[in-house]
Design a protein around this motif. Structure first.
Motif, PDB file in Angstrom:
ATOM      1  N   ARG A  76      92.008 -64.692  81.122  1.00  0.00           N
ATOM      2  CA  ARG A  76      91.187 -64.211  80.005  1.00  0.00           C
ATOM      3  C   ARG A  76      90.291 -65.317  79.452  1.00  0.00           C
ATOM      4  O   ARG A  76      89.150 -65.070  79.074  1.00  0.00           O
ATOM      5  CB  ARG A  76      92.071 -63.682  78.881  1.00  0.00           C
ATOM      6  CG  ARG A  76      92.819 -62.415  79.215  1.00  0.00           C
ATOM      7  CD  ARG A  76      93.494 -61.888  77.954  1.00  0.00           C
ATOM      8  NE  ARG A  76      94.440 -60.820  78.254  1.00  0.00           N
ATOM      9  CZ  ARG A  76      95.155 -60.192  77.318  1.00  0.00           C
ATOM     10  NH1 ARG A  76      95.019 -60.534  76.042  1.00  0.00           N
ATOM     11  NH2 ARG A  76      96.020 -59.233  77.654  1.00  0.00           N
ATOM     12  N   ASN A  77      90.826 -66.525  79.396  1.00  0.00           N
ATOM     13  CA  ASN A  77      90.062 -67.648  78.864  1.00  0.00           C
ATOM     14  C   ASN A  77      89.919 -68.772  79.888  1.00  0.00           C
ATOM     15  O   ASN A  77      89.648 -69.925  79.529  1.00  0.00           O
ATOM     16  CB  ASN A  77      90.722 -68.181  77.587  1.00  0.00           C
ATOM     17  CG  ASN A  77      90.759 -67.136  76.487  1.00  0.00           C
ATOM     18  OD1 ASN A  77      89.721 -66.675  76.015  1.00  0.00           O
ATOM     19  ND2 ASN A  77      91.955 -66.735  76.086  1.00  0.00           N
ATOM     20  N   LEU A  78      90.120 -68.419  81.155  1.00  0.00           N
ATOM     21  CA  LEU A  78      89.965 -69.367  82.270  1.00  0.00           C
ATOM     22  C   LEU A  78      90.799 -70.629  82.078  1.00  0.00           C
ATOM     23  O   LEU A  78      90.350 -71.746  82.311  1.00  0.00           O
ATOM     24  CB  LEU A  78      88.490 -69.735  82.462  1.00  0.00           C
ATOM     25  CG  LEU A  78      87.547 -68.567  82.823  1.00  0.00           C
ATOM     26  CD1 LEU A  78      86.128 -69.059  82.978  1.00  0.00           C
ATOM     27  CD2 LEU A  78      88.012 -67.862  84.087  1.00  0.00           C
ATOM     28  N   LYS A  79      92.037 -70.443  81.661  1.00  0.00           N
ATOM     29  CA  LYS A  79      92.924 -71.588  81.453  1.00  0.00           C
ATOM     30  C   LYS A  79      93.545 -72.024  82.775  1.00  0.00           C
ATOM     31  O   LYS A  79      93.938 -71.203  83.600  1.00  0.00           O
ATOM     32  CB  LYS A  79      94.017 -71.236  80.442  1.00  0.00           C
ATOM     33  CG  LYS A  79      93.459 -71.022  79.047  1.00  0.00           C
ATOM     34  CD  LYS A  79      94.532 -70.854  77.997  1.00  0.00           C
ATOM     35  CE  LYS A  79      93.886 -70.669  76.628  1.00  0.00           C
ATOM     36  NZ  LYS A  79      94.868 -70.507  75.543  1.00  0.00           N
ATOM     37  N   LYS A  80      93.640 -73.313  82.923  1.00  0.00           N
ATOM     38  CA  LYS A  80      94.230 -73.880  84.128  1.00  0.00           C
ATOM     39  C   LYS A  80      95.713 -73.545  84.186  1.00  0.00           C
ATOM     40  O   LYS A  80      96.415 -73.630  83.166  1.00  0.00           O
ATOM     41  CB  LYS A  80      94.032 -75.397  84.133  1.00  0.00           C
ATOM     42  CG  LYS A  80      94.356 -76.076  85.457  1.00  0.00           C
ATOM     43  CD  LYS A  80      93.954 -77.546  85.408  1.00  0.00           C
ATOM     44  CE  LYS A  80      94.150 -78.211  86.757  1.00  0.00           C
ATOM     45  NZ  LYS A  80      93.761 -79.642  86.724  1.00  0.00           N
TER      46      LYS A  80
END
Length: 510
Positions: free
Chosen positions: A256-260
């Motif tokens: 959703r928030n392009l978190k690693k």
């Protein structure tokens, strides 16, 4: 309600029952708790805060605040902190092993083994802290220099399983701390106390408040708490070890928030024994791999493929050795096979064994039933002392690819033997799974050995070797067994770093 600790510790201060946030032991805002149950007796012996989504912000904010100072701590100081933690864990190894046994059910000898394995990570990552390097080079454009710097990514969230709780925490936290990140850990509801003990020792080692926070929670609150931790805007990295089903949910939340994220997920690992293998060597490795922690390991041998020429002999050897295992409470002297950790694990194991027999497999050892029908008794799994979660080891022959055990991960003391004829056949069958965590092959043919390494679809290949997990070895799978690596040189720490490229233009002659 008061609880009685069923063992004695040399250092009673190790047992902490509250969550740990910014250097303080805290309750859940709701005041609710959940019980910790001994799988060997089904008796509750402790209770911890049942944190919910409302408890997340304080913990993440704490770690973000601590990150502002920890990220600029020089690598030598980070290494010294990790080493101090390592030495304190070593000093308290016997006590930690006891806590681990009464949380997971694994025999005390195996708990000591997990501690030894786990300490490899703190030792290794202390060294890795000073091995983080950037790069500089002369690019093709004139009068320029290009350089790469590496920096810690920020607050990391760790969601860890119950089967190897100390190892999974130290493998994740060791890499994060070496990189300069802070971490909030959500331990499994089954094993919160080992994690809290590690947090206590981290504080004694000198880690500043907020560098290592712990939020405990019940099975029921795990999904909303985990989601809140992942989606918090100050969370920059998520590391998860667990089932593929839950891993996909974690990946979706991170997307959703392009978190690693790093995902170490389920396995359906083939263990292949060829006619020319050293059968004693193969059996020794299989015994250690398969029955460890009652079969509850993601890299355990899930499908045992034995070539036709040695199938009957290897089956006989396996049954003979397995029948000598001593089942009992993990804390009892001489126990070599403890209970499974949860009663739902027994339900799945029984279903898989019943399915195999129904479809033509032969049960040559064991009953495939839970001891004393503990999963059927009222109150089982609720800490009411109805009996531990035991199943005597099961060995099945005549396994086929249409059985559940061929398609699903078997997280229990149940082994099934599949017969094969040719190398091409077994490679095809071994790879017929959506999973790709580990594979094992035993042969004395050097050419075949290399072909196995190249052709088996897994992130880790054991060649005449069973469990090969170690701090210096990259750990991780392919396909639906996840992505990213934990442990190993450079790769694990890299999961907690960002890279910046700088380009500098030089004026004048040089």
């Amino acid at each position: 309600m008061s609880y009685k600790v069923p063992f004695e510790l040399k250092n009673p201060d190790l047992l902490k029952y509250d969550s740990y946030v910014h250097g303080e032991w805290v309750k859940a805002k709701s005041g609710k708790t959940f019980e910790v149950v001994d799988p060997g007796s089904d008796k509750a012996w402790a209770a911890c805060p049942d944190n919910a989504a409302e408890d997340v912000d304080n913990a993440i904010q704490s770690s973000h605040k601590a990150f502002q100072e920890y990220k600029v701590l020089n690598p030598r100081k980070r290494a010294e902190l990790i080493l101090a933690w390592h030495h304190l864990i070593t000093e308290n190894k016997d006590d930690l092993a006891k806590i681990l046994t009464y949380e997971t059910g694994k025999p005390l000898a195996e708990s000591h083994g997990e501690l030894t394995y786990s300490l490899g990570f703190t030792w290794w990552f202390a060294g890795e802290a000073e091995r983080i390097q950037g790069a500089i080079q002369t690019p093709s454009a004139p009068n320029r220099r290009m350089f790469v710097v590496k920096q810690p990514i920020g607050v990391a969230v760790a969601l860890v399983p119950w089967n190897f709780p100390i190892a999974m925490i130290l493998r994740k936290a060791g890499a994060a701390f070496a990189a300069g990140c802070t971490m909030v850990v959500k331990p499994s509801p089954e094993t919160p106390l080992t994690c809290l003990s590690l947090a206590y020792l981290a504080s004694k080692a000198g880690f500043a408040p907020g560098v290592f926070n712990v939020l405990t929670t019940s099975l029921e609150n795990t999904p909303p708490l985990s989601e809140a931790m992942i989606l918090h805007p100050l969370t920059k990295k998520v590391t998860f070890t667990g089932s593929t089903r839950v891993g996909k949910l974690v990946a979706g939340l991170c997307a959703r928030n392009l978190k690693k994220s790093t995902l170490e997920l389920g396995g359906n690992c083939p263990f292949i024994v060829f006619d020319d293998a050293n059968l004693d060597q193969a059996l020794e490795q299989f015994m250690a791999l398969k029955w460890r922690h009652a079969g509850q390991a993601c890299i355990t041998a899930n499908r045992l493929y034995v070539q036709a020429g040695v199938y009957d002999k290897f089956t006989q050897m396996l049954v003979e050795r397995t029948s000598k295992l001593k089942m009992g409470h993990g804390g009892e002297e001489g126990t070599t096979l403890g209970p499974v950790t949860t009663p739902r694990g027994l339900v799945k194991a029984q279903a898989q064994a019943e399915d195999a027999v129904k479809l033509g497999a032969k049960m040559v050892l064991g009953t495939g039933k839970a001891e004393k029908n503990s999963t059927e008794e009222e109150g089982a799994g609720k800490g009411q002392g109805v009996g531990g979660y035991f199943m005597s080891p099961v060995v099945l022959t005549g396994m086929t690819s249409d059985m559940l055990m061929a398609k699903e991960e078997t997280f229990a003391p149940v082994a099934g033997l599949f017969k094969f004829d040719t190398e091409e056949e077994v490679v095809k069958r071994a790879n017929e799974t959506s999973m790709g965590l580990a594979s094992y092959a035993f042969t004395k043919n050097v050419d075949r050995m290399w072909r196995m390494l190249e052709n088996l679809e897994a992130g880790m290949i054991g060649l005449n070797t069973g469990n090969s997990s170690a701090a210096e070895s990259p750990f991780g799978g392919i396909k639906e067994s996840g992505y990213g690596k934990e442990s190993g040189k450079d790769v694990a720490v890299r999961e907690y770093l960002i890279e910046k490229t700088g380009t500098f233009t030089i004026e004048g002659q040089y």
